[in-house]
Design an enzyme around this catalytic site. Sequence first.
Site, mmCIF file in Angstrom:
data_model
loop_
_atom_site.group_PDB
_atom_site.id
_atom_site.type_symbol
_atom_site.label_atom_id
_atom_site.label_comp_id
_atom_site.label_asym_id
_atom_site.label_seq_id
_atom_site.Cartn_x
_atom_site.Cartn_y
_atom_site.Cartn_z
ATOM 1 N N LYS A 75 0.840 -1.202 0.000
ATOM 2 C CA LYS A 75 0.000 0.000 0.000
ATOM 3 C C LYS A 75 0.874 1.251 0.000
ATOM 4 O O LYS A 75 2.094 1.152 0.255
ATOM 5 C CB LYS A 75 -0.919 -0.021 1.232
ATOM 6 C CG LYS A 75 -0.175 -0.045 2.561
ATOM 7 C CD LYS A 75 -1.094 -0.495 3.688
ATOM 8 C CE LYS A 75 -0.357 -0.416 5.023
ATOM 9 N NZ LYS A 75 -1.122 -1.073 6.103
ATOM 10 N N TYR A 126 16.739 29.715 7.731
ATOM 11 C CA TYR A 126 15.539 30.389 8.244
ATOM 12 C C TYR A 126 15.534 30.416 9.765
ATOM 13 O O TYR A 126 15.868 29.422 10.415
ATOM 14 C CB TYR A 126 14.276 29.646 7.793
ATOM 15 C CG TYR A 126 13.862 29.885 6.370
ATOM 16 C CD1 TYR A 126 13.583 31.162 5.907
ATOM 17 C CD2 TYR A 126 13.729 28.818 5.506
ATOM 18 C CE1 TYR A 126 13.168 31.359 4.595
ATOM 19 C CE2 TYR A 126 13.317 28.999 4.194
ATOM 20 C CZ TYR A 126 13.039 30.282 3.749
ATOM 21 O OH TYR A 126 12.633 30.471 2.456
HETATM 22 C C1 LIG Z 1 -0.292 -2.012 6.695
HETATM 23 C C2 LIG Z 1 -0.822 -3.328 7.083
HETATM 24 C C3 LIG Z 1 0.032 -4.430 7.224
HETATM 25 C C4 LIG Z 1 1.539 -4.298 7.183
HETATM 26 O O1 LIG Z 1 1.952 -3.670 8.389
HETATM 27 P P1 LIG Z 1 3.482 -3.393 8.757
HETATM 28 O O2 LIG Z 1 3.436 -2.906 10.149
HETATM 29 O O3 LIG Z 1 3.958 -2.369 7.811
HETATM 30 O O4 LIG Z 1 4.212 -4.670 8.595
HETATM 31 C C5 LIG Z 1 -0.557 -5.654 7.465
HETATM 32 N N1 LIG Z 1 -1.896 -5.788 7.598
HETATM 33 C C6 LIG Z 1 -2.734 -4.739 7.494
HETATM 34 C C7 LIG Z 1 -4.181 -4.954 7.667
HETATM 35 C C8 LIG Z 1 -2.231 -3.476 7.262
HETATM 36 O O5 LIG Z 1 -3.057 -2.431 7.194
#
Ligand SMILES: *Cc1c(COP(=O)(O)O)cnc(C)c1O
Length: 340
Positions: free
Chosen positions: A31, A242
């Site tokens: 994702k 800055y």
């Molecule tokens: C993002 C996500 C993962 C992966 O999580 P990590 O902590 O990045 O390993 C797994 N399962 C779900 C449902 C998620 O939303």
Amino acid sequence: MRLTLDGDALAANWRWLRTQGGAAACGAAVKADGYGLGAREAVDRLAREGCRDFFVSSWAEAATLGAMPDGVALSVLHGVREADMPAALSGMARPVLNSAEQVARWKAAGGGSCDVMIDTGMNRLGLRPGEAGLLDGLAIETLMSHLACADEPDHPMNARQLARFEAVRQAIPAKRYSLANSAGTCLGGAYAFDLTRPGLALYGGVPVADDAAQRSGLRPVASIEAEVIQVRDVEAEESVGYGATWVAGLPCRVAILNIGYADGYLRGFSNAGSWRSGDAVYPIVGRVSMDLIAVQVGQEVREGDWLALDRDLPSLARVSGLSQYELLTVLGHRYQRRWT
Ligand SMILES: *Cc1c(COP(=O)(O)O)cnc(C)c1O
């Protein structure tokens, strides 16, 4: 500036995580465009390695990803809103049904094989275990839940969620069961079930930062370099950047690099981070600007040189106050990106 992405390290991290899960299959969360590094490249590389289960958040992400390699499944974690139904029924991915409404929508459409999320304590997405009756008649491929505190191995929430998920597994028939994210995958075999779903650790994040096994098993994937576009001499008592937040105690040399918060190098690194060339370490002086930072250097650094950012995500997180997840997903679009 350059972002170099190490495909061999990504593959090695996946193999290490698969080993942590014992006999369980190991999937991959891609994702947010593969945590900012490139979902397409991650899918292609990990599919060649043998990964068969990928996860994105939304149907828009699934569409952007495009066709999956043969024999590879994609699941959409946010499930199906009404507007998602055409995409979901096209078969480009499986929805992860999260709510009574989503279950009813999927059943009414005769949607077929799906995944289901059960909330075992996080109170984010998912049906309550008591709503299991709604699932009668669904063809559930993967029944999953998500851990809230897996990055704290001693947190009592882990055992509580594990026990609830065990009970759910007895009550709801599905082809496969899945509980663990990256940190959960490192909690031990009891958490692995049939499929693990790591994300962060694939990309070089260390889920429990002081864990020696994780540190030795997981390799950094992203390397960031920025170019020196000017070198200047700064007099004693002069300020840099800055807000004039850094003042030179003695005359010194400062290199200006072409990276800033628009590239995800956020202001938490102001007067805090450092850059390297070989063994030499150069501290950031002053505030991070949108497109520029200043580092204190020696005579050896010249205009046109490239300096590298430390690749250790836990220490970058400590210095900046950001999480390892944020450090990766905020990287902007201006890098010259190259997968090796
Ligand atoms: C993002 C996500 C993962 C992966 O999580 P990590 O902590 O990045 O390993 C797994 N399962 C779900 C449902 C998620 O939303």
